[in-house]
Design an enzyme around this catalytic site. Structure first.
Site, PDB file in Angstrom:
ATOM      1  N   ASP A   1      -8.107   4.099   0.970  1.00  0.00           N
ATOM      2  CA  ASP A   1      -7.105   4.513   1.954  1.00  0.00           C
ATOM      3  C   ASP A   1      -7.847   5.005   3.201  1.00  0.00           C
ATOM      4  O   ASP A   1      -8.555   6.006   3.141  1.00  0.00           O
ATOM      5  CB  ASP A   1      -6.264   5.638   1.343  1.00  0.00           C
ATOM      6  CG  ASP A   1      -5.171   6.117   2.275  1.00  0.00           C
ATOM      7  OD1 ASP A   1      -5.219   5.798   3.482  1.00  0.00           O
ATOM      8  OD2 ASP A   1      -4.272   6.826   1.789  1.00  0.00           O
TER       9      ASP A   1
ATOM     10  N   ARG B   1      -3.302  -0.545   5.453  1.00  0.00           N
ATOM     11  CA  ARG B   1      -3.896  -1.629   4.671  1.00  0.00           C
ATOM     12  C   ARG B   1      -2.982  -2.836   4.519  1.00  0.00           C
ATOM     13  O   ARG B   1      -3.401  -3.980   4.775  1.00  0.00           O
ATOM     14  CB  ARG B   1      -4.308  -1.098   3.279  1.00  0.00           C
ATOM     15  CG  ARG B   1      -5.453  -0.110   3.333  1.00  0.00           C
ATOM     16  CD  ARG B   1      -5.622   0.639   2.021  1.00  0.00           C
ATOM     17  NE  ARG B   1      -4.501   1.547   1.778  1.00  0.00           N
ATOM     18  CZ  ARG B   1      -4.353   2.283   0.685  1.00  0.00           C
ATOM     19  NH1 ARG B   1      -5.259   2.214  -0.269  1.00  0.00           N
ATOM     20  NH2 ARG B   1      -3.307   3.086   0.573  1.00  0.00           N
TER      21      ARG B   1
ATOM     22  N   CYS C   1       0.872  -1.178   0.000  1.00  0.00           N
ATOM     23  CA  CYS C   1       0.000   0.000   0.000  1.00  0.00           C
ATOM     24  C   CYS C   1       0.909   1.228   0.000  1.00  0.00           C
ATOM     25  O   CYS C   1       2.096   1.120  -0.333  1.00  0.00           O
ATOM     26  CB  CYS C   1      -0.984  -0.020   1.176  1.00  0.00           C
ATOM     27  SG  CYS C   1      -0.247   0.064   2.813  1.00  0.00           S
TER      28      CYS C   1
HETATM   29  P1  4NP Z   1      -1.801   2.881   4.049  1.00  0.00           P
HETATM   30  O1  4NP Z   1      -2.413   4.247   4.612  1.00  0.00           O
HETATM   31  O2  4NP Z   1      -1.269   3.198   2.670  1.00  0.00           O
HETATM   32  O3  4NP Z   1      -2.973   1.964   4.012  1.00  0.00           O
HETATM   33  O4  4NP Z   1      -0.724   2.457   5.027  1.00  0.00           O
HETATM   34  C1  4NP Z   1      -1.667   5.431   4.710  1.00  0.00           C
HETATM   35  C2  4NP Z   1      -0.825   5.616   5.783  1.00  0.00           C
HETATM   36  C3  4NP Z   1      -0.109   6.798   5.889  1.00  0.00           C
HETATM   37  C4  4NP Z   1      -0.241   7.769   4.919  1.00  0.00           C
HETATM   38  C5  4NP Z   1      -1.075   7.564   3.825  1.00  0.00           C
HETATM   39  C6  4NP Z   1      -1.790   6.384   3.727  1.00  0.00           C
HETATM   40  N1  4NP Z   1       0.471   8.972   5.023  1.00  0.00           N
HETATM   41  O5  4NP Z   1       0.278   9.865   4.191  1.00  0.00           O
HETATM   42  O6  4NP Z   1       1.272   9.135   5.973  1.00  0.00           O
END
Ligand code: 4NP
Length: 153
Positions: free
Chosen positions: A122, A15, A9
């Site tokens: 997300d 995720r 991800c």
């Molecule tokens: P992930 O969610 O891609 O599902 O781990 C996110 C976690 C952190 C960030 C964006 C999406 N971020 O911008 O820090």
């Protein structure tokens, strides 16, 4: 040698840590190795988001030991199958591929099942409800993947 599956991800804190924990719980660990990584490097070294840890615990899975890492081009060599959560992850992962063989390893996780979306949303800026929805989508896709992998093993 175990088949190697990588879940990808953006942040590797919401995720893909869930996807790693869920798929690993459904397969024989001697036959299938599961890991996860993020295309972004904002949270390297951190454990998963508390909301992911919480929803996993609700379903009996412990993911708090996982540590965030950034996706590298060598992951496209090492892993046999690479499942990404959304189209942006797909583009960023494909961009690291050196050849068609590596590109063919990269798949959208939700293409494994019939749902109205092919992206796991997300959940980072939302509440716990978003994590519940994400868990259910990932769990359904991993159930299908695990059945197929077990049949091949
Ligand atoms: P992930 O969610 O891609 O599902 O781990 C996110 C976690 C952190 C960030 C964006 C999406 N971020 O911008 O820090």
């Amino acid at each position: 040698m175990a088949l190697k599956v990588l879940m990808v991800c953006l942040g590797n804190i919401c995720r893909s840590p869930l996807a790693e924990g869920i798929l690993q719980s459904k397969v024989d660990p001697t036959l299938v190795f599961v890991d996860s990584a993020g295309t972004g490097g904002y949270h390297v070294g951190e454990r998963p988001d508390e909301r992911s840890i919480e929803v996993a615990a609700k379903y009996g899975l412990s993911i708090g030991h996982q540590k965030c890492r950034k996706l590298t081009s060598s992951d496209l060599d090492t892993f046999d199958l690479i499942y990404v959560m959304d189209q942006s992850n797909y583009r960023n992962t494909i961009a690291l591929a050196k050849n068609q063989r590596q590109r063919a390893k990269v798949r959208l996780l939700l293409n494994e099942i019939s749902v109205e979306t092919n992206e796991v949303p997300d959940p980072y800026y939302g509440g716990q409800d978003g994590f519940e929805q994400v868990y259910r989508l990932i769990d359904a896709a991993c159930e299908t993947i695990a059945k197929r992998l077990q049949n091949k093993a």
